[in-house]
Design a protein around this motif. Structure first.
Motif, short mmCIF file in Angstrom:
data_model
loop_
_atom_site.label_atom_id
_atom_site.label_comp_id
_atom_site.label_asym_id
_atom_site.label_seq_id
_atom_site.Cartn_x
_atom_site.Cartn_y
_atom_site.Cartn_z
N SER A 39 0.83 -1.21 0.00
CA SER A 39 0.00 0.00 0.00
C SER A 39 0.86 1.26 0.00
CB SER A 39 -0.93 0.01 1.21
OG SER A 39 -0.19 0.09 2.42
N ARG A 40 2.16 1.09 0.24
CA ARG A 40 3.09 2.23 0.28
C ARG A 40 4.05 2.23 -0.92
NH1 ARG A 40 5.22 6.16 -0.11
NH2 ARG A 40 6.38 7.47 1.34
N PHE A 41 4.36 1.05 -1.45
CA PHE A 41 5.38 0.95 -2.49
C PHE A 41 4.91 0.08 -3.67
CE2 PHE A 41 7.88 1.41 1.49
CZ PHE A 41 8.48 2.63 1.21
N ALA A 42 5.47 0.36 -4.83
CA ALA A 42 5.38 -0.51 -6.01
C ALA A 42 6.77 -0.52 -6.64
CB ALA A 42 4.33 -0.01 -6.99
N GLY A 43 7.00 -1.42 -7.59
CA GLY A 43 8.33 -1.55 -8.17
C GLY A 43 8.32 -1.49 -9.68
N LEU A 44 9.49 -1.19 -10.26
CA LEU A 44 9.71 -1.25 -11.70
C LEU A 44 10.68 -2.39 -11.99
CD1 LEU A 44 10.03 2.53 -12.66
CD2 LEU A 44 7.99 1.06 -12.75
N ILE A 45 10.40 -3.14 -13.03
CA ILE A 45 11.19 -4.30 -13.41
C ILE A 45 12.48 -3.85 -14.09
CG2 ILE A 45 11.22 -6.33 -14.93
CD1 ILE A 45 8.10 -6.29 -14.61
N GLY A 71 5.56 -1.58 -13.74
CA GLY A 71 6.12 -1.23 -15.03
C GLY A 71 7.57 -1.66 -15.12
N ILE A 72 8.29 -1.07 -16.08
CA ILE A 72 9.68 -1.43 -16.39
C ILE A 72 10.55 -0.18 -16.33
CG2 ILE A 72 11.16 -2.66 -18.04
CD1 ILE A 72 8.42 -3.25 -19.55
N MET A 73 11.79 -0.36 -15.95
CA MET A 73 12.78 0.72 -15.99
C MET A 73 13.92 0.33 -16.92
SD MET A 73 14.01 3.64 -15.05
CE MET A 73 13.23 4.23 -13.54
N LEU A 74 14.13 1.13 -17.97
CA LEU A 74 15.30 0.99 -18.84
C LEU A 74 16.17 2.21 -18.66
CD1 LEU A 74 13.65 -0.27 -22.17
CD2 LEU A 74 14.66 -1.64 -20.34
N GLU A 104 1.79 -6.54 -25.22
CA GLU A 104 0.85 -7.59 -24.83
C GLU A 104 0.47 -7.48 -23.35
OE1 GLU A 104 1.11 -12.31 -23.81
OE2 GLU A 104 2.37 -11.55 -25.45
N LEU A 105 1.47 -7.22 -22.51
CA LEU A 105 1.22 -7.17 -21.07
C LEU A 105 0.67 -5.83 -20.61
CD1 LEU A 105 4.46 -8.97 -19.82
CD2 LEU A 105 2.20 -9.97 -20.18
N GLY A 106 0.82 -4.79 -21.42
CA GLY A 106 0.42 -3.45 -20.99
C GLY A 106 1.32 -2.90 -19.92
N ALA A 107 2.63 -3.20 -20.02
CA ALA A 107 3.60 -2.78 -19.02
C ALA A 107 4.28 -1.49 -19.45
CB ALA A 107 4.66 -3.88 -18.83
N PRO A 108 4.05 -0.37 -18.74
CA PRO A 108 4.68 0.91 -19.11
C PRO A 108 6.20 0.85 -18.97
CG PRO A 108 2.88 1.21 -17.54
CD PRO A 108 3.18 -0.25 -17.58
N VAL A 109 6.90 1.55 -19.85
CA VAL A 109 8.36 1.53 -19.90
C VAL A 109 8.90 2.93 -19.61
CG1 VAL A 109 10.40 1.04 -21.30
CG2 VAL A 109 8.33 -0.35 -21.58
N TYR A 110 9.64 3.06 -18.54
CA TYR A 110 10.28 4.32 -18.15
C TYR A 110 11.72 4.31 -18.66
CZ TYR A 110 10.72 8.47 -15.13
OH TYR A 110 10.86 9.74 -14.65
#
Length: 323
Positions: A39-45, A71-74, A104-110
């Motif tokens: 509830s406080r954090f989420a992560g980027l792959i 989402g994803i971090m590049l 396909e996954l709908g995963a945003p890319v930062y």
């Protein structure tokens, strides 16, 4: 807070096996830590981008088998080669296999900045190293990469892909007129982007910017005028920037500049639209859409007994001091 492995992460490792190992270890640990308090954090792959197919596989593993990712971090280009001077960019057609999975996954890319290669540092930034990083070099490299992806037609081939960049758009909003003006289709007939679209047309639907590390109200207003409030979201860039400084800017300066609807879009709503897994029912994080009134922005303060909008100084005869 949406967390990520610090730059350059796997993108800074020239060895394919080493980069893939780092990404896997980081992702397993990120999921473990985020799920202690989702509830406080989420992560980027994190992914290695040496092999686009393997990057897609790691993305799919984290998205489907682990919890807590939004989402994803590049971190910009992928370093390769023994001398660390080879730069792999993701507008190359061979990366379509990766973009297909993100689509396909709908995963945003930062796309986040990183340092230049030794060769680029020597040729461009030697003697002016102070300009090679956050002041100028980071933005120049990321905005080229983002524009490369857009103009190569990646977003046209994969319409469910969403891209994000920070630092108020890495200079792009300020230059957007000239970018669109100079991408002349007669001059560049082989450019892969759809012929009936401008770069600006992707903002708010597939391309988004954050305020990370760029707490300037005039710059924010420029970005809003060029790409619209629906394309912008609040971000901080911790640990490189101060959480209190960013919060004071948004809560005290931006709040007094924008209308309530745009403030809540930028401060909350747009993030939920882009990072859909943050929403209640979409993942473990449980965030809800809120109106400006629910965010305590504008409107009547009925809980405090307010009955009149706009009465900021309640005494008719003297100016009160803000507490």
């Amino acid at each position: 807070m949406v967390l990520s492995l610090v730059s350059p992460g796997p993108q800074g490792i020239p060895d394919k096996a080493g980069a893939e190992k780092m990404a896997r270890i980081a992702n397993d640990k990120m999921s473990e830590e985020v799920m202690k308090n989702p509830s406080r954090f989420a992560g980027l792959i994190s992914v290695s981008m040496h092999d686009p197919a393997q990057a897609g596989e790691e993305l799919r593993r984290c998205w489907n088998e682990l919890k807590g990712f939004a989402g994803i971090m590049l971190n910009d280009f992928q370093t390769a080669g023994e001398d660390r001077n080879t730069m792999l960019y993701y507008d190359d057609p061979e990366y379509d296999v990766f973009w297909k999975v993100a689509n396909e996954l709908g995963a945003p890319v930062y796309i986040h900045p990183r340092e230049a290669t030794p060769e680029i540092n020597e040729k461009m930034w030697k003697g002016r190293e102070h300009l090679g990083y956050s002041a100028l070099g980071y933005a120049n490299r990321v905005n080229m990469h983002l524009l490369g992806i857009i103009t190569a037609g990646v977003l046209d081939r994969f319409p469910n892909v969403k891209l994000l960049v920070g630092h108020m758009g890495e200079h792009i909003p300020y230059d957007l007129y000239r970018i669109d003006h100079k991408l002349n289709r007669a001059r560049f007939p082989k450019m892969g982007m759809r012929k009936d679209k401008l770069v600006r047309d992707y903002f708010g639907s597939q391309v988004f910017i954050t305020t990370s590390g760029h707490f300037s109200t005039p710059a924010l207003l420029c970005a809003m005028a060029e790409i619209g409030p629906e394309a912008i979201m609040f971000s901080i860039d911790y640990p490189f920037e101060s959480i209190p400084n960013a919060s004071v800017w948004f809560d005290e300066h931006v709040k007094d500049t924008l209308n309530a609807r745009d403030l809540v879009k930028i401060g909350r709503g747009n993030a939920l639209n882009v990072y859909e897994r943050l929403r209640e029912g979409k993942g473990p994080h449980g965030l809800k859409d809120k109106t400006p009134t629910e965010c305590d922005v504008g409107g009547l303060r009925t809980k405090d007994g307010e009955v009149e909008f706009g009465l900021y100084n309640k005494d008719f005869n003297k100016r009160l001091v803000k507490q």
